[in-house]
Design a protein around this motif. Structure first.
Motif, short mmCIF file in Angstrom:
data_model
loop_
_atom_site.label_atom_id
_atom_site.label_comp_id
_atom_site.label_asym_id
_atom_site.label_seq_id
_atom_site.Cartn_x
_atom_site.Cartn_y
_atom_site.Cartn_z
N ALA A 31 0.80 -1.23 0.00
CA ALA A 31 0.00 0.00 0.00
C ALA A 31 0.84 1.28 0.00
CB ALA A 31 -0.96 -0.01 1.19
N ALA A 32 1.85 1.35 0.83
CA ALA A 32 2.65 2.58 0.91
C ALA A 32 3.35 2.86 -0.42
CB ALA A 32 3.67 2.48 2.05
N THR A 33 3.96 1.83 -1.01
CA THR A 33 4.65 2.01 -2.29
C THR A 33 3.65 2.36 -3.39
OG1 THR A 33 6.35 0.44 -1.60
CG2 THR A 33 6.19 0.90 -3.96
N ALA A 34 2.52 1.65 -3.43
CA ALA A 34 1.50 1.91 -4.45
C ALA A 34 0.99 3.35 -4.35
CB ALA A 34 0.35 0.92 -4.31
N ASP A 35 0.69 3.80 -3.14
CA ASP A 35 0.19 5.16 -2.96
C ASP A 35 1.24 6.19 -3.40
OD1 ASP A 35 -2.16 4.10 -1.98
OD2 ASP A 35 -1.66 4.49 0.13
N ASN A 36 2.50 5.96 -3.03
CA ASN A 36 3.57 6.89 -3.43
C ASN A 36 3.75 6.92 -4.94
OD1 ASN A 36 4.21 7.81 -0.86
ND2 ASN A 36 5.71 6.20 -0.51
N LEU A 37 3.76 5.74 -5.58
CA LEU A 37 3.92 5.69 -7.03
C LEU A 37 2.74 6.37 -7.73
CD1 LEU A 37 5.40 2.14 -7.62
CD2 LEU A 37 6.53 4.34 -8.02
N GLU A 38 1.54 6.14 -7.24
CA GLU A 38 0.37 6.76 -7.86
C GLU A 38 0.49 8.29 -7.82
OE1 GLU A 38 -4.50 6.45 -7.86
OE2 GLU A 38 -3.37 5.32 -6.38
N LYS A 39 0.97 8.83 -6.70
CA LYS A 39 1.17 10.28 -6.59
C LYS A 39 2.26 10.75 -7.56
CE LYS A 39 -0.30 10.51 -1.80
NZ LYS A 39 0.14 10.58 -0.40
N ILE A 40 3.34 9.99 -7.64
CA ILE A 40 4.43 10.35 -8.56
C ILE A 40 3.94 10.35 -10.00
CG2 ILE A 40 6.62 9.54 -9.54
CD1 ILE A 40 7.31 8.57 -6.64
N PHE A 41 3.22 9.29 -10.40
CA PHE A 41 2.73 9.19 -11.78
C PHE A 41 1.74 10.31 -12.09
CE2 PHE A 41 3.46 4.34 -11.48
CZ PHE A 41 4.82 4.51 -11.67
N ALA A 42 0.88 10.63 -11.13
CA ALA A 42 -0.10 11.71 -11.34
C ALA A 42 0.60 13.06 -11.51
CB ALA A 42 -1.08 11.76 -10.18
N GLY A 43 1.79 13.21 -10.93
CA GLY A 43 2.53 14.46 -11.03
C GLY A 43 3.35 14.61 -12.30
N HIS A 44 3.35 13.60 -13.14
CA HIS A 44 4.08 13.65 -14.41
C HIS A 44 3.07 13.52 -15.55
CE1 HIS A 44 8.26 13.65 -13.06
NE2 HIS A 44 7.76 13.05 -12.00
N SER A 45 2.84 14.61 -16.22
CA SER A 45 1.77 14.67 -17.22
C SER A 45 1.97 13.77 -18.42
CB SER A 45 1.59 16.11 -17.69
OG SER A 45 2.77 16.55 -18.35
N LYS A 46 3.14 13.21 -18.60
CA LYS A 46 3.40 12.36 -19.77
C LYS A 46 3.19 10.87 -19.48
CE LYS A 46 4.70 15.96 -22.18
NZ LYS A 46 5.86 16.14 -22.97
N PRO A 68 -10.54 0.56 -22.35
CA PRO A 68 -10.25 1.69 -21.47
C PRO A 68 -10.46 3.01 -22.21
CG PRO A 68 -8.22 0.61 -22.16
CD PRO A 68 -9.36 -0.20 -22.71
N PRO A 69 -10.57 4.09 -21.45
CA PRO A 69 -10.75 5.39 -22.11
C PRO A 69 -9.51 5.76 -22.92
CG PRO A 69 -10.36 5.66 -19.76
CD PRO A 69 -10.49 4.20 -20.01
N GLU A 70 -9.71 6.60 -23.91
CA GLU A 70 -8.59 7.13 -24.68
C GLU A 70 -7.81 8.09 -23.78
OE1 GLU A 70 -8.83 8.66 -28.96
OE2 GLU A 70 -8.97 10.50 -27.78
N TRP A 71 -6.48 7.94 -23.78
CA TRP A 71 -5.66 8.87 -23.02
C TRP A 71 -5.38 10.08 -23.90
CZ3 TRP A 71 -1.16 11.59 -23.29
CH2 TRP A 71 -0.70 12.16 -22.10
N LYS A 72 -5.57 11.26 -23.33
CA LYS A 72 -5.29 12.51 -24.03
C LYS A 72 -4.36 13.35 -23.17
CE LYS A 72 -9.88 12.50 -26.03
NZ LYS A 72 -11.20 13.06 -25.99
N LYS A 73 -3.63 14.22 -23.82
CA LYS A 73 -2.72 15.13 -23.10
C LYS A 73 -3.48 15.78 -21.95
CE LYS A 73 0.48 18.92 -23.87
NZ LYS A 73 1.05 19.82 -24.86
N GLY A 74 -2.90 15.72 -20.77
CA GLY A 74 -3.53 16.32 -19.59
C GLY A 74 -4.36 15.33 -18.79
N SER A 75 -4.60 14.13 -19.34
CA SER A 75 -5.36 13.11 -18.62
C SER A 75 -4.51 12.47 -17.54
CB SER A 75 -5.81 11.99 -19.57
OG SER A 75 -6.69 12.46 -20.55
N ALA A 76 -5.18 11.90 -16.56
CA ALA A 76 -4.49 11.11 -15.53
C ALA A 76 -4.03 9.79 -16.16
CB ALA A 76 -5.45 10.82 -14.38
#
Length: 138
Positions: A31-46, A68-76
């Motif tokens: 959980a701790a690693t997953a939560d940290n990685l999710e925050k890191i990934f959300a902070g990188h727009s690419k 799955p939904p189409e990923w577009k620039k600015g998407s999570a």
């Protein structure tokens, strides 16, 4: 550091073994690693897609549909489990999202700042039969 070093790229695809957003909670990265990685990934727009394979199913944590939904620039980032490539299949859990226990592969279509995913299910006749121990005969 890798994400920062590649921020000039249009898309970043992350591949990992244990999922951050699994079909079954017991399969989740700790959980701790997953939560940290999710925050890191959300902070990188690419970061476009985060793919894992520990669970032997197809799981789309983003919607309750196969595609799955189409990923577009600015998407999570879009989180997928794609573990149905030949090992004995798991059963689906009761998480929200779409889960299918079938053999498959994914095709990514990158078009500028958009990415679409096509889920290709293999015909059942191509799936390897299991022995009584659940091991493939091939």
């Amino acid at each position: 550091e890798d994400l920062e070093a590649n921020k000039d790229k249009d898309h970043i695809f992350v591949f990992m073994h244990h999922p951050i957003k699994p079909n079954k909670a017991a399969s989740r990265l700790d959980a701790a690693t997953a939560d940290n990685l999710e925050k890191i990934f959300a902070g990188h727009s690419k970061v476009s897609y985060v793919l894992a394979a520990h669970e032997h199913v197809y799981y789309n944590a983003n919607t309750n549909t196969l595609t799955p939904p189409e990923w577009k620039k600015g998407s999570a980032p879009i989180y997928l489990v794609t573990g149905g490539a030949g090992a004995p299949l798991d059963s689906c859990g009761d998480n929200t999202g779409y889960c299918g226990a079938f053999y498959h592969y994914l095709v990514f279509n990158v078009d500028g700042d958009k990415v679409k995913v096509q889920v290709i299910a293999l015909p059942a006749k191509l799936a390897k039969p299991k022995t009584k121990k659940g091991v493939s005969n091939e």
